[in-house]
Design an enzyme around this catalytic site. Sequence first.
Site, PDB file in Angstrom:
ATOM      1  N   GLU A   1       0.839  -1.208   0.000  1.00 15.09           N
ATOM      2  CA  GLU A   1       0.000   0.000   0.000  1.00 15.09           C
ATOM      3  C   GLU A   1       0.868   1.249   0.000  1.00 15.09           C
ATOM      4  O   GLU A   1       1.828   1.305   0.765  1.00 15.09           O
ATOM      5  CB  GLU A   1      -0.910   0.004   1.233  1.00 15.09           C
ATOM      6  CG  GLU A   1      -1.913  -1.133   1.195  1.00 15.09           C
ATOM      7  CD  GLU A   1      -2.889  -1.159   2.370  1.00 15.09           C
ATOM      8  OE1 GLU A   1      -2.903  -0.199   3.159  1.00 15.09           O
ATOM      9  OE2 GLU A   1      -3.636  -2.139   2.477  1.00 15.09           O
TER      10      GLU A   1
ATOM     11  N   HIS B   1      -7.873   1.651   1.494  1.00 15.35           N
ATOM     12  CA  HIS B   1      -7.744   1.401   2.936  1.00 15.35           C
ATOM     13  C   HIS B   1      -8.503   2.468   3.733  1.00 15.35           C
ATOM     14  O   HIS B   1      -7.901   3.230   4.505  1.00 15.35           O
ATOM     15  CB  HIS B   1      -6.268   1.342   3.352  1.00 15.35           C
ATOM     16  CG  HIS B   1      -6.050   0.594   4.641  1.00 15.35           C
ATOM     17  ND1 HIS B   1      -4.932  -0.156   4.897  1.00 15.35           N
ATOM     18  CD2 HIS B   1      -6.815   0.471   5.758  1.00 15.35           C
ATOM     19  CE1 HIS B   1      -5.012  -0.692   6.108  1.00 15.35           C
ATOM     20  NE2 HIS B   1      -6.166  -0.320   6.652  1.00 15.35           N
TER      21      HIS B   1
HETATM   22  C1  DGY Z   1      -6.854  -0.581  11.423  1.00 17.01           C
HETATM   23  O1  DGY Z   1      -7.636  -0.215  12.276  1.00 17.01           O
HETATM   24  O2  DGY Z   1      -5.929  -1.366  11.656  1.00 17.01           O
HETATM   25  C2  DGY Z   1      -7.042  -0.011  10.077  1.00 17.01           C
HETATM   26  O3  DGY Z   1      -6.631  -0.885   9.093  1.00 17.01           O
HETATM   27  C3  DGY Z   1      -6.339   1.311   9.961  1.00 17.01           C
HETATM   28  O4  DGY Z   1      -4.979   1.154  10.079  1.00 17.01           O
END
Ligand code: DGY
Length: 332
Positions: free
Chosen positions: A269, A288
Amino acid sequence: MKGEGLIDLRILVSVGEHNFPRDVAESLSDLAEVIYHQPGEEGYREALGDADALVAGMERVDERFLARAPRLRIVARFGVGYDNVDVEACTRRGVYVTYTPDVLSGAVADLTWGLILTLSRHLVRADRFVRERWALRRERLPFGIDLEGKTLGIIGLGRIGSEVARRAQGFGVKVIYNDVVRRPELEEAYGAEYVSLKELLQRVDIVSIHVPLPPSTERLIGEGELRMMKPSALLINTSRGKVIDQKALVKALKEGWIAGAALDVYEEEPIPLDDPLLRLENVVLTPHIGSATRETRRRMALVCAQNVRAVLEGRRPPNVVPEQIGKPIIPP
Ligand code: DGY
């Protein structure tokens, strides 16, 4: 942002002001100075060297990283996943690791259903069609599918998975699940049926993944698993990219082993612009954003602030990760 005449403590925030707003930083000003720097930015490394607390994004926190942060007492992960943090290394160095469970489960579950609807009704293609071609009257969009009466397979019926299951009730979707533990109360509440991973993959119309990323779930879904699914099945992933073998997924989507996929997370990512996934029609991709709502991100910031405050005041923080529960965290 430091209160007058107070001890010389510093909090490094690496997730930006949009995630950790100034007023939340201000609420810590009686205790410490809050400094904003994102990884890779000039000043981050230096600020880390002086930091007593870190509000961390997705940067890798391991031995090498910790060696550059000799004063650090807490890594407050801004999120529920902490696969980027070497918890053992932190524990050895007497550094607390905290996370933000619960407060983001609803937002991630909402996005999951958004992706299911987007994929099953071709919403992205439909939008593009209206903008570019509808008025030309030369083609039509393929039909979508009804959700009512379909079966959803949830891999990982934890905090987020169970919110996905709760929402399934409203859509008339049957839930089956696989996890390392059984959840009898959720089986009862949502009629969720526990099955093996193999049976889940073979039976369902939609698979949704909600597992964390310890080494045991890396590439949990590979070529063999994808081949077990129905050619009409849809795959949703809002957990971690590395749970799926992305190369195998591209092959599955190209060769029609499954009908489509919607992904919020990727092996790398941001996903590189030349990645073959980006050229496929039967995928929906988001960057994401599972927890990215105004209300949820604010709650996450407040949880991080509470944890940081506790540690800097010499208390045990409320949201230590499971690996640190019951363990003494003793700074050297
Ligand atoms: C999490 O809460 O781990 C999400 O993926 C954001 O990083």
